[in-house]
Design a protein around this motif. Sequence first.
Motif, PDB file in Angstrom:
ATOM      1  N   GLU A 265      17.755   4.396  -3.266  1.00 18.16           N
ATOM      2  CA  GLU A 265      18.178   3.386  -4.241  1.00 18.16           C
ATOM      3  C   GLU A 265      17.724   1.999  -3.816  1.00 18.16           C
ATOM      4  OE1 GLU A 265      19.371   3.329  -7.334  1.00 18.16           O
ATOM      5  OE2 GLU A 265      18.977   5.484  -7.158  1.00 18.16           O
ATOM      6  N   GLY A 266      17.265   1.225  -4.793  1.00 17.89           N
ATOM      7  CA  GLY A 266      16.840  -0.141  -4.494  1.00 17.89           C
ATOM      8  C   GLY A 266      16.071  -0.679  -5.673  1.00 17.89           C
ATOM      9  N   ASP A 267      15.701  -1.935  -5.589  1.00 15.54           N
ATOM     10  CA  ASP A 267      14.973  -2.559  -6.693  1.00 15.54           C
ATOM     11  C   ASP A 267      13.474  -2.284  -6.502  1.00 15.54           C
ATOM     12  OD1 ASP A 267      13.763  -4.127  -8.576  1.00 15.54           O
ATOM     13  OD2 ASP A 267      15.058  -5.873  -8.237  1.00 15.54           O
ATOM     14  N   VAL A 268      13.013  -1.193  -7.102  1.00 16.95           N
ATOM     15  CA  VAL A 268      11.632  -0.766  -6.893  1.00 16.95           C
ATOM     16  C   VAL A 268      10.668  -1.830  -7.405  1.00 16.95           C
ATOM     17  CG1 VAL A 268       9.898   0.996  -7.399  1.00 16.95           C
ATOM     18  CG2 VAL A 268      12.278   1.661  -7.008  1.00 16.95           C
ATOM     19  N   ARG A 269      10.955  -2.419  -8.570  1.00 16.62           N
ATOM     20  CA  ARG A 269      10.041  -3.414  -9.139  1.00 16.62           C
ATOM     21  C   ARG A 269       9.891  -4.625  -8.222  1.00 16.62           C
ATOM     22  NH1 ARG A 269       8.416  -2.003 -14.020  1.00 16.62           N
ATOM     23  NH2 ARG A 269       9.624  -0.326 -14.967  1.00 16.62           N
ATOM     24  N   ALA A 270      10.994  -5.073  -7.685  1.00 17.16           N
ATOM     25  CA  ALA A 270      10.926  -6.230  -6.773  1.00 17.16           C
ATOM     26  C   ALA A 270      10.097  -5.865  -5.540  1.00 17.16           C
ATOM     27  CB  ALA A 270      12.333  -6.658  -6.361  1.00 17.16           C
ATOM     28  N   ALA A 271      10.320  -4.638  -5.051  1.00 21.16           N
ATOM     29  CA  ALA A 271       9.567  -4.191  -3.868  1.00 21.16           C
ATOM     30  C   ALA A 271       8.077  -4.133  -4.182  1.00 21.16           C
ATOM     31  CB  ALA A 271      10.084  -2.827  -3.411  1.00 21.16           C
TER      32      ALA A 271
END
Lengths: 189, 189, 243
Positions: B31-37
């Motif tokens: 889980e995490g902000d894939v787009r930001a990454a």
Amino acid sequence: MTDAFTRAVEAVLFAADAPLSIEAIRAHAGEGDVRAALAEIAAHHQGRGIELVRRGDRWHFQTAADLAHLLRRDREEPRKLSRAGVETLAIIAYHEPVTRAEIEAIRGVQISKGTLDVLMEAGWVRPAGRREVPGRPLTYATTPEFLVHFNLASRRDLPGIDDLRAAGLLDPVDLAIERVEVAKDDEDA
Amino acid sequence: MTDAFTRAVEAVLFAADAPLSIEAIRAHAGEGDVRAALAEIAAHHQGRGIELVRRGDRWHFQTAADLAHLLRRDREEPRKLSRAGVETLAIIAYHEPVTRAEIEAIRGVQISKGTLDVLMEAGWVRPAGRREVPGRPLTYATTPEFLVHFNLASRRDLPGIDDLRAAGLLDPVDLAIERVEVAKDDEDA
Amino acid sequence: MTADADTLTIDIDGWEGPLDLLLALARTQKVDLRELSILKLVEQYLAFVDQAQALKLEVAADYLVMAAWLAYLKSALLLPRDPEQEPDPEELALRLQLRLERLSAMREAGARLMARDRLGRDIFVRVAPEGLRTIRKAAWQADLYDLIAAYGRVNARTRPVMHIVANRPVMTLETALERLGDMLGLAPDWRMLQAFLPPGAEGGYRRSALASSFVAALELARLGRAELRQEAPFAPLYLRPPA
């Protein structure tokens, strides 16, 4: 913006399907200070998900080792080695170049026919010339792929190798006995 | 230090065998902000040898497109022109523009298909229009590179028949042997 | 492996040779290998092999050889010290301990090696890199001499060839007939054909004169102007005028 040569070195390393030596990098990237470029690239990827690593005298990109817990695909070992295989590989790695007789002396048992074959087939062990003693026995050593597979920059990174060497545990028994006797003599004197 | 999630996304993309969708990335990296990454990773590699690229709704790493030429290295290997090649080149140089049939008539032997190809690949011979006779055969002539390579100011610098005779280059050597060798040479070419 | 202080579950198949078994037994002493009681280890080993035999298990020959050697070592260690005894039992015990240390060190090193982050399990490289390719291109070479020599060769090969026969000294048949005819009349005796050749004739000219004189002799004999005699094939040929 990185300089053109560093970009070229990075691209070549990224595209390569095996670790590259400085010469191989230069053959594709052209003339330039390859070492400086490697240092810059390594620094740029420091602490990220991809790392530039050195394996012997070759370089390649790989995923950061500490992310293993995220990336590990299965618990199975990539290549399940027998106990004899693991011990033989360790003996070769820590003692290389080493003859079959020396491996057998350490393990106290003959190596079965398949053990060395399996290690050579895996690409981790290679014949490394003959020893110039009577019978000219063949010696064995590890390969560059061994370093790559076990995530080692060089043989000096083998776990505990310095301690083992300092403790004399990589010396043959005969040599160790001599040392003990010399020490005893010194005490007596 | 990049955050752990971004590192994981970077490693996952690097090790993937095909471009990954946002969902596929999340399935591996957690889980995490894939787009930001992805944005951070794209920025980090901007203008370098490796690029993060988007293909539809999938992402992957590739070698910077403008550096693709580095992955293919041309290596020149010196190769001696065959006897058939040198003779054909000489005939073209002395008689240009000349058709294939004329070359064969002068040589007294057929020329294999590869011979003219090699001369054109070397950049010494070019097609020089068609002769306006029945069948309109193609003619061949030498190129400016031919003059450069052989260090000639013009074709007029080539020694004439009389010069060749004076230099002993027209001596009828053992003609029987000569013919056998020419025939063999053409088979090889 | 379940172990109370001194006993092991019997499973002879599980051991990689006697040294491996000794190391496993040594571990039950729960001490650093350098503090190991060799005597105690010997007891453990012998007991193990005895028990295996009592259970009628197959015990491989090398385990029995080791048992015999350890029994010898035990007696040597227990007997009063003889300073002249070779080999020194203390040294034998030390050797055994050093070998166990070495095997143990390598076994541990192998385990640590296997536990490292390994390629394809913990660390990864690109699955399908573009790859690097080297395209070999021929750089064709020829120099001006090759070129003009080749043209000379072509010319020489295809130029109409004129054959000129060199002017060589010969004696024609007519000359030979005339000479032989004249010379035969000068003496009535048998003379060898060679005697009719011009004095001083050498090499090709002499061979030519001989051949022509021979044919002339045959012709003169046919005309009845000479007689010929030869004792055997290839023997000298003699001529004289008809009697």
